[in-house]
Scaffold this active site. Structure first.
Site, short mmCIF file in Angstrom:
data_model
loop_
_atom_site.label_atom_id
_atom_site.label_comp_id
_atom_site.label_asym_id
_atom_site.label_seq_id
_atom_site.Cartn_x
_atom_site.Cartn_y
_atom_site.Cartn_z
N ASP A 69 0.86 -1.30 -0.11
CA ASP A 69 0.24 0.00 -0.02
C ASP A 69 0.87 1.20 0.04
O ASP A 69 0.42 2.25 -0.71
CB ASP A 69 -0.84 -0.02 1.19
CG ASP A 69 -2.16 -0.89 0.90
OD1 ASP A 69 -2.54 -1.08 0.13
OD2 ASP A 69 -2.77 -1.42 1.94
N GLY A 70 1.92 1.46 0.61
CA GLY A 70 2.94 2.40 0.51
C GLY A 70 3.24 2.70 -0.88
O GLY A 70 3.37 3.97 -1.23
N ARG A 74 2.33 6.26 -2.96
CA ARG A 74 3.24 7.28 -3.48
C ARG A 74 2.97 7.32 -5.10
O ARG A 74 2.96 8.38 -5.64
CB ARG A 74 4.80 6.57 -3.41
CG ARG A 74 5.27 6.63 -1.80
CD ARG A 74 6.58 6.26 -1.74
NE ARG A 74 7.74 7.03 -2.64
CZ ARG A 74 8.84 6.51 -3.09
NH1 ARG A 74 9.28 5.37 -2.54
NH2 ARG A 74 9.60 7.48 -3.65
N ASN A 143 -4.78 9.39 1.70
CA ASN A 143 -5.06 8.76 3.01
C ASN A 143 -5.36 9.82 4.13
O ASN A 143 -6.58 10.00 4.46
CB ASN A 143 -4.08 7.83 3.63
CG ASN A 143 -4.22 6.16 3.16
OD1 ASN A 143 -5.17 5.86 2.43
ND2 ASN A 143 -3.26 5.43 3.54
N GLU A 144 -4.20 10.65 4.39
CA GLU A 144 -4.79 11.51 5.35
C GLU A 144 -3.78 12.26 5.68
O GLU A 144 -2.34 12.31 5.15
CB GLU A 144 -5.05 10.65 6.85
CG GLU A 144 -3.68 10.29 7.60
CD GLU A 144 -3.29 8.80 7.06
OE1 GLU A 144 -2.08 8.82 6.75
OE2 GLU A 144 -4.10 7.83 6.70
N ARG A 154 2.64 15.60 25.29
CA ARG A 154 1.76 16.47 26.05
C ARG A 154 0.92 16.74 24.79
O ARG A 154 1.14 16.57 23.43
CB ARG A 154 2.51 18.10 26.08
CG ARG A 154 3.34 18.09 27.31
CD ARG A 154 3.51 19.48 27.75
NE ARG A 154 4.62 19.45 28.75
CZ ARG A 154 5.84 20.22 28.66
NH1 ARG A 154 6.33 20.33 27.26
NH2 ARG A 154 6.62 20.06 29.59
N ASP A 173 -3.67 13.62 21.62
CA ASP A 173 -2.40 13.28 21.25
C ASP A 173 -2.42 13.74 19.70
O ASP A 173 -1.07 13.97 19.03
CB ASP A 173 -2.06 12.06 21.29
CG ASP A 173 -1.82 11.85 22.46
OD1 ASP A 173 -1.65 12.48 23.45
OD2 ASP A 173 -1.51 10.46 22.98
N ALA A 208 -6.51 9.69 20.86
CA ALA A 208 -6.31 9.96 22.27
C ALA A 208 -6.70 11.09 22.89
O ALA A 208 -5.94 11.91 23.40
CB ALA A 208 -4.97 9.55 22.86
#
Length: 292
Positions: A69-70, A74, A143-144, A154, A173, A208
C-alpha cells in the site's frame, strides 16, 4: 464488466518497490507480458526522477505498481495530477488499495487486452500550511493528514474552524483528517468509521483525546477545515505517513478536497470493497513479515 469503449493501452510504466525482493524478481515477467502482447513497457521505481518526469509528461497511459500500500500511495500522488490510471499488484502485506494478488496477475492482466475492467476514482485532499502570511508548503494526500504531538508527551491544542465557523478545540495526542480511502488506514486504527471509497467526504478522528471531543466526525462533501495550533510544543504535520513537518504555535493547517483524484483500474465486481476489507482484517496480515 464492459470497458466503456476504452482505447487499448500503448505504453505502460511498471514500477517496483525498491528493496522488495519479491517485487523486483517479478517485474521482468510483468514486463514480458506486456511486450508479448505488443504493449510498450518501461521499468522503473518511484525513486527514479527520470521515470517520474515521464509520467508527468503524459508518456504513459497506465502505471502498474508491484509493492504494498505504501507503494500505491506514492504512485497515486504521481498519477493523480496527470489522471494516469493505476493498477496495483500486491507484493506487500495489507493490500487495502491493491487490485491483484501476486499469485493472480498472470490470470488477471489479460483483461486489460479485452477491456474487461473499470475505473474507480478516489479523492485526494489538499493540505496547506501557513505561518503568518507565509505559505510553508502544500501537499496532496490519498489517505490522511495528521497533526500530532511528535516526541513531546503533551497533547496538542487545535482550534478547528469548519467552513468559516468555529467548530471546537481539540485537545489530543493528534487529529487525523482523512479521506474515505484513509478511513481504512490510521483513522480506522484510531477508532474511526469505515467509509465507502467513492465518497468525497472528509473525516476528523481525534487520537487519544483529553477531555475534548472524542468522536469521529464525517464532514459534508465540499467542506473545508482550518486548524490552528494553539498549544503544542514539538507538534508535527504528517502527510500520508511520510516525513513529518515541524509546527509552531500559531501555525494554520487548511484542508479541503483536491481537484485531483486517483483513478484505480479494477477487475473485481463493483461491490468488492467490503468483502475485501473484511477478508483482510480476518486474516490479520499485520502478523506477517513480508515487505510493504
Amino acid at each position: 464488466m464492459a470497458a466503456d469503449n476504452k482505447p487499448p493501452f500503448e505504453h505502460v510504466a511498471v514500477l517496483a518497490h525498491t528493496g522488495n525482493q519479491a517485487a523486483e524478481a517479478e517485474t521482468p515477467a510483468v514486463l514480458s507480458f506486456f511486450k508479448e502482447h505488443g504493449v510498450q513497457a518501461s521499468r522503473g521505481d518511484l525513486n527514479d526522477a527520470a521515470i517520474r518526469d515521464r509520467v508527468r509528461a503524459g508518456e504513459f497511459d497506465l502505471v502498474v505498481t508491484l509493492g504494498g500500500d505504501g507503494t500505491v500511495l506514492r504512485a497515486g500522488h504521481l498519477c493523480a495530477v496527470e489522471d494516469v490510471p493505476l493498477l496495483a499488484i500486491n507484493m506487500g502485506r495489507f493490500g487495502f488499495l491493491i487490485e491483484v494478488e501476486a499469485h493472480r496477475w498472470q490470470d488477471m492482466l489479460p483483461n486489460l487486452l479485452t477491456g474487461d475492467y473499470w475505473y474507480e476514482k478516489r479523492m485526494l485532499i489538499r493540505v496547506d500550511l501557513q505561518r503568518g502570511s507565509q505559505n510553508l508548503g502544500s501537499w496532496e494526500a490519498l489517505n490522511e493528514a495528521m497533526i500530532g504531538r511528535g516526541q513531546v508527551v503533551r497533547p496538542v491544542h487545535l482550534s478547528a474552524t469548519l467552513d468559516g465557523h468555529q467548530l471546537t478545540t481539540y485537545v489530543a495526542d493528534g487529529l487525523i483528517i482523512s479521506t474515505p480511502t484513509g478511513s481504512t488506514a490510521y483513522a480506522l486504527a484510531a477508532g474511526g468509521p469505515i467509509l465507502p471509497p467513492d465518497l468525497r467526504n472528509l473525516l476528523l478522528v481525534p487520537v487519544a483525546p483529553h477531555l475534548s471531543v472524542d468522536r469521529a466526525i464525517v464532514l459534508a462533501e465540499g467542506s473545508a477545515i482550518r486548524l490552528q495550533v494553539e498549544r503544542g510544543e514539538g507538534a508535527v504535520l504528517s502527510i500520508d505517513g511520510q516525513q513529518s513537518t515541524p509546527l509552531e504555535v500559531g501555525d494554520v493547517v487548511q484542508v479541503h478536497a483536491s481537484e485531483h483524484s486517483v483513478r484505480f483500474l479494477r477487475f473485481q465486481e463493483r461491490g468488492y470493497f467490503y468483502q475485501r476489507l473484511l477478508s483482510i482484517m480476518d486474516n490479520n496480515p499485520s502478523a506477517e513479515t513480508s515487505e510493504a
